[in-house]
Design an enzyme around this catalytic site. Structure first.
Site, PDB file in Angstrom:
ATOM      1  N   ASP A  75       0.840  -1.208   0.000  1.00 20.98           N
ATOM      2  CA  ASP A  75       0.000   0.000   0.000  1.00 20.98           C
ATOM      3  C   ASP A  75       0.864   1.243   0.000  1.00 20.98           C
ATOM      4  O   ASP A  75       0.583   2.214  -0.692  1.00 20.98           O
ATOM      5  CB  ASP A  75      -0.869   0.040   1.266  1.00 20.98           C
ATOM      6  CG  ASP A  75      -1.943  -1.027   1.233  1.00 20.98           C
ATOM      7  OD1 ASP A  75      -2.327  -1.424   0.117  1.00 20.98           O
ATOM      8  OD2 ASP A  75      -2.388  -1.442   2.305  1.00 20.98           O
TER       9      ASP A  75
ATOM     10  N   LYS B  13      -8.348   7.167  10.122  1.00 19.76           N
ATOM     11  CA  LYS B  13      -8.709   6.604   8.829  1.00 19.76           C
ATOM     12  C   LYS B  13      -8.703   5.085   8.978  1.00 19.76           C
ATOM     13  O   LYS B  13      -7.679   4.434   8.820  1.00 19.76           O
ATOM     14  CB  LYS B  13      -7.714   7.057   7.761  1.00 19.76           C
ATOM     15  CG  LYS B  13      -8.126   6.661   6.364  1.00 19.76           C
ATOM     16  CD  LYS B  13      -7.183   7.274   5.341  1.00 19.76           C
ATOM     17  CE  LYS B  13      -7.510   6.768   3.947  1.00 19.76           C
ATOM     18  NZ  LYS B  13      -7.192   5.329   3.763  1.00 19.76           N
TER      19      LYS B  13
ATOM     20  N   CYS C 255      39.914   1.641  -0.355  1.00 19.14           N
ATOM     21  CA  CYS C 255      40.875   2.670  -0.727  1.00 19.14           C
ATOM     22  C   CYS C 255      42.211   2.207  -0.155  1.00 19.14           C
ATOM     23  O   CYS C 255      42.311   1.828   1.001  1.00 19.14           O
ATOM     24  CB  CYS C 255      40.461   4.009  -0.116  1.00 19.14           C
ATOM     25  SG  CYS C 255      41.802   5.209  -0.082  1.00 19.14           S
TER      26      CYS C 255
HETATM   27 ZN   LIG Z   1      40.916   7.337  -0.030  1.00 16.88          ZN
END
Ligand SMILES: [Zn+2]
Length: 660
Positions: A34, A115, A421
């Site tokens: 929904d 509701k 990294c």
């Molecule tokens: Zn980095």
């Protein structure tokens, strides 16, 4: 989006919504949640507001309910059964109020009601007797469900209004408790359970055999007296409905201000799980009948009422970009970025995509429309891609070859999904490490921006440096006045005492989360013992396997990390030993002095704890005292301890020491 693109988007949205609505209304089959459907409908509505020329009669925003089933005879509604416009935020609610206030010169009240989510029906009484009951259908023509409705005991078959025609509208619903019992029975009988109470109510009413309906414990709550019986406003209508023998929607009330309506909305949302019926929002309606009617209808929704939905745990959004976030271990995490989207009560614009495997599994591309969901976390996740809404030109997500922060090469280790990294001094990693430590030390008010600024100004290189900061350092940062600088430094200094387990978390070893940190603390008791642990020692800790043990050993073996720990201690961090399982008498030889008022323990209890653990308690401070525990308003013993340089523990630190 250009106008042409918007037109294309509108058409695709219409098609998809219609497809799901058809499945739902005609076959009681739910193919999309929904919340997700609401979200799509809302987007369509907004496009149509912007380009009214593209509104067509077949738009889902222009229709209500669904096609009536062939098996039921048809009932033409004397007055159309309309649907409601949804709003999701306070701003949208205010916009609605502003719009209607411009259209009417008269003052009005709000009538607010939960509701209740079930099946809307219209009941028509003639000369006091129930004549027909019908579903909404397409708004003009509904299905005749009179026979089934008669089995619901909360619907009066005769009302006190003896003359003429009276029409009452309301909701057939399945009380949540009855629904759960009913669904369990279905499962026991090897049948498919219903997705929610509304589905179950709808399915039950549209049974061709009334006997089946009769077995299900359905209820009816009235929400509208359609006929004009002289009611001036909703409160009067409510009174009349009750007199006729109807149950009205509970928890409803007339309110005068936007603020009061908002407060009621919050109150309902808070207790929604405790309500008898399934409630997914609050209906706000102009209470005065004449004002309500004068506002009229726009499309297929009355202007005078609106459904203010509760925050949904799902929403749809278009992926604008995928960014890569660098964590403290250097791992790169893809994050989907989209326009601010309201989900689970907060505005978000990022969702984690975890890694490339997940991106491939979802087949998510830039430009796609996705369903987002929140499962207890702050950051939402992507549940699925709505491929039907995929535009012609989408962009595939590429794994980066360079760190987006420092530009260094990105590596992928054999057998691992994540990319890293390579640069150990990557700014993003430094920032995340310091932030991670700050969180472990529970330092308040030290957010990503401040940490980044501290690193950029070279005031902090690694987390232990935080404890060397003085207010003058912070004055160099943008936006830091004297008071704020002093406050932050005082906050950092006040967090110098840390239980061993939190300290281990602060170190940020790979594979070591809060639970493992606790296991380590309980096993080793002190930081020194943990630092001396061999791989074998580590593997003997309960819940710690070889991979984790190796990761800890590797971490502790590096001089870089040894210096880091030494720096913490040098800068005044006091790591509070943990209560170990192996050494019940670990306070043996330690002498304590208590001063001031303790708030969680009585003095006697505190003494007992110390003695149970093998320590001793003295009444005066001397060079032989190991710890002074200082409560509220400590006396001369506190001063003496300071003079002699004896370790002073706050009550919190003491509690952590004995309970760790
Ligand atoms: Zn980095």
């Amino acid at each position: 989006m250009t106008k042409t693109e918007a037109h294309g988007r509108i058409n695709k949205l219409k098609e998809l919504i219609e497809q799901h609505r058809y499945q739902y209304h005609v076959f009681d089959r739910q193919t999309l949640s929904d919340a997700a459907l609401d979200s799509l409908k809302h987007e369509l509505y907004q496009w149509e507001q912007q380009y009214p020329e593209f509104v067509t009669a077949d738009s889902p925003t222009q229709r209500v309910g669904g096609q009536p089933l062939k098996e039921f005879s048809k009932v033409r509604h004397e007055k159309r059964m309309l649907s409601m416009e949804d709003v999701f935020t306070r701003d949208e609610f205010e916009d609605w109020h502003t719009r209607i206030s411009k259209l009417t010169q008269r003052s009005f009240h709000f009538f607010c009601m939960p509701k209740v989510d079930g099946l809307a029906v219209s009941l028509v009484y003639e000369n006091g007797l129930l004549k027909t009951a019908s579903t909404r259908g397409d708004g003009d023509v509904g299905e005749d469900v009179t026979q089934n409705i008669r089995t619901i005991s909360s619907i009066p078959l005769r009302i006190k209004e003896e003359k003429g025609r009276v029409e009452v509208r309301g909701e057939i619903c399945f009380p949540v408790k009855e629904f759960e019992v009913f669904n369990k029975k279905l499962v026991r009988d090897g049948e498919k359970p219903f997705a929610n109470p509304r589905n179950a109510a709808a399915g039950s009413i549209r049974q061709l055999d009334p006997k089946v309906t009769a077995l299900r414990k359905l209820s009816f709550v009235a929400w509208e007296l359609v006929s004009d019986l002289g009611q001036k406003d909703m409160e009067e209508a409510w009174q009349m409905l009750k007199t006729m023998g109807f149950r009205t929607v509970p928890e409803s009330k007339a309110l005068t201000s936007l603020q009061a309506a908002e407060d009621h909305w919050h109150a309902l949302q808070k207790k929604r799980d405790a309500l008898e019926f399934w409630v997914d929002g609050m209906v706000v309606r102009v209470s005065e009948r004449l004002v309500y009617e004068s506002l009229g209808v726009i499309g297929k929704t009355p202007r005078g009422l609106v459904a203010w939905k509760f925050p949904a745990e799902e929403a749809t959004a278009i992926v604008k970009e995928v960014e890569w976030f660098v964590g403290r271990t250097g791992a790169l995490t893809p994050v989907a970025v989209f326009e601010p989207t309201w989900i689970g009560g907060t505005m978000v614009q990022h969702a984690t995509l975890h890694n490339m495997d997940e991106i491939e599994r979802l087949d998510v591309r830039v430009g796609d429309t996705v369903i987002l969901f929140k499962a207890g976390d702050i950051i939402p996740k992507v549940k699925e891609v709505l491929k039907d809404l995929r535009p012609l030109h989408t962009k595939y997500v590429q794994a980066p070859v360079q760190c987006p922060v420092c530009g260094s090469d990105v590596v992928k280790h054999e057998g691992e999904v994540a990319r890293y990294c390579k640069n150990k001094r990557c700014f993003a990693q430094d920032r995340e490490s310091v932030l991670h430590a700050a969180r472990a030390f529970e330092i308040e008010g030290l957010g990503p921006q401040i940490v980044a600024a501290l690193l950029e100004q070279h005031l902090v290189h690694r987390a232990p440096d935080l404890f060397t900061l003085v207010p003058e350092d912070l004055l160099a940062l943008e936006g830091f006045a004297e008071v704020a600088s002093q406050k932050l430094v005082a906050e950092i200094q006040s967090k110098k005492e840390i239980p061993l387990s939190r300290f281990i978390v602060a170190l940020g070893m790979r594979h070591v989360g809060e639970q493992t940190a606790l296991d380590l603390a309980v096993h080793f008791g002190t930081l020194a013992k943990l630092q001396q642990a061999t791989l074998e020692d580590l593997q003997s800790v309960s819940n710690i396997g070889e991979v984790v043990a190796r990761s800890i050993e590797e971490y502790l073996g590096k001089s870089y990390h040894q210096e880091l720990i030494a720096d913490y201690l040098r800068h005044g961090v006091l790591v509070i030993p943990a209560k170990t399982l192996q050494e019940p008498g670990r306070l043996v030889g330690k002498t304590f002095v208590l001063t001031g008022t303790l708030s969680f323990l009585s003095r006697e209890e505190a003494k007992e704890h110390i003695r149970t653990l093998g320590g001793s308690v003295s009444s005066s401070v001397s060079e032989k005292t190991d710890y002074v525990v200082a409560g509220e308003e400590p006396g001369s013993k506190f001063k003496k301890a300071k003079e002699l340089g004896v370790s002073i523990l706050s009550e919190q630190a003491f509690l952590a020491m004995i309970h760790a």
